[in-house]
Write a protein that holds these residues in place. Structure first.
Motif, PDB file in Angstrom:
ATOM      1  N   GLY A  34       0.788  -1.217   0.000  1.00 61.96           N
ATOM      2  CA  GLY A  34       0.000   0.000   0.000  1.00 61.96           C
ATOM      3  C   GLY A  34       0.824   1.272   0.000  1.00 61.96           C
ATOM      4  N   GLU A  35       2.086   1.168   0.414  1.00 58.75           N
ATOM      5  CA  GLU A  35       2.959   2.341   0.484  1.00 58.75           C
ATOM      6  C   GLU A  35       3.816   2.538  -0.759  1.00 58.75           C
ATOM      7  N   LEU A  36       3.880   1.527  -1.627  1.00 58.87           N
ATOM      8  CA  LEU A  36       4.783   1.599  -2.784  1.00 58.87           C
ATOM      9  C   LEU A  36       4.579   2.829  -3.655  1.00 58.87           C
ATOM     10  N   PRO A  37       3.343   3.184  -4.023  1.00 62.79           N
ATOM     11  CA  PRO A  37       3.205   4.364  -4.880  1.00 62.79           C
ATOM     12  C   PRO A  37       3.841   5.614  -4.256  1.00 62.79           C
TER      13      PRO A  37
ATOM     14  N   ASP B  23       2.666  -9.495  -9.355  1.00 57.53           N
ATOM     15  CA  ASP B  23       1.566  -8.963 -10.152  1.00 57.53           C
ATOM     16  C   ASP B  23       0.705  -8.026  -9.312  1.00 57.53           C
ATOM     17  N   ALA B  24       0.544  -8.322  -8.020  1.00 57.03           N
ATOM     18  CA  ALA B  24      -0.192  -7.413  -7.126  1.00 57.03           C
ATOM     19  C   ALA B  24       0.523  -6.066  -7.039  1.00 57.03           C
ATOM     20  N   VAL B  25       1.855  -6.096  -6.997  1.00 61.52           N
ATOM     21  CA  VAL B  25       2.645  -4.861  -6.994  1.00 61.52           C
ATOM     22  C   VAL B  25       2.427  -4.117  -8.310  1.00 61.52           C
TER      23      VAL B  25
ATOM     24  N   LYS C 237      -2.343   1.393 -10.914  1.00 62.86           N
ATOM     25  CA  LYS C 237      -3.476   2.191 -10.418  1.00 62.86           C
ATOM     26  C   LYS C 237      -3.025   3.583  -9.994  1.00 62.86           C
ATOM     27  N   ALA C 238      -1.774   3.701  -9.533  1.00 62.83           N
ATOM     28  CA  ALA C 238      -1.244   4.985  -9.078  1.00 62.83           C
ATOM     29  C   ALA C 238      -0.645   5.796 -10.229  1.00 62.83           C
TER      30      ALA C 238
END
Length: 102
Positions: free
Chosen positions: A26-29, A51-53, A59-60
């Motif tokens: 959740g913090e990656l973007p 793939d989730a990453v 999305k970001a």
């Protein structure tokens, strides 16, 4: 910087940070803010989480590029590094882009 993230500053003429942590999806973007392209390096066994990453980054508004690498010690070969460099070059990566390891 969030708790659970270790920052390692790499010096030299073009310094950059290396961030190490876990459960950061959740913090990656936010962590790769400013990067257009983001390479997501992963072994085959972690294709699902990678793939989730990819989805989260897309999305970001980032352009994620999945790069599968061998697992464990097999990834620590110059041929693997060379194939990653080639893929990053082919995708147009610059110093302002980011690399995420899963």
């Amino acid at each position: 910087m969030s708790a659970g993230i270790t920052r390692i500053d790499v010096g030299g003429p073009a310094p950059y940070p290396v961030l190490v942590g876990h459960d950061l999806l959740g913090e990656l973007p936010r962590l790769v803010a400013g990067a257009v392209r983001v390479a997501v390096l992963h072994p085959a066994i972690l294709a699902g989480p990678a793939d989730a990453v990819r989805v989260e980054l897309a999305k970001a508004g980032h352009e994620p590029v999945l790069l599968e690498v061998p697992d464990g010690e097999a990834a620590k070969r110059i041929e693997v590094a060379g194939s990653c460099w080639d893929a990053l070059g082919d995708a147009g990566f610059t110093r302002s882009d980011a690399v995420v390891g899963v």
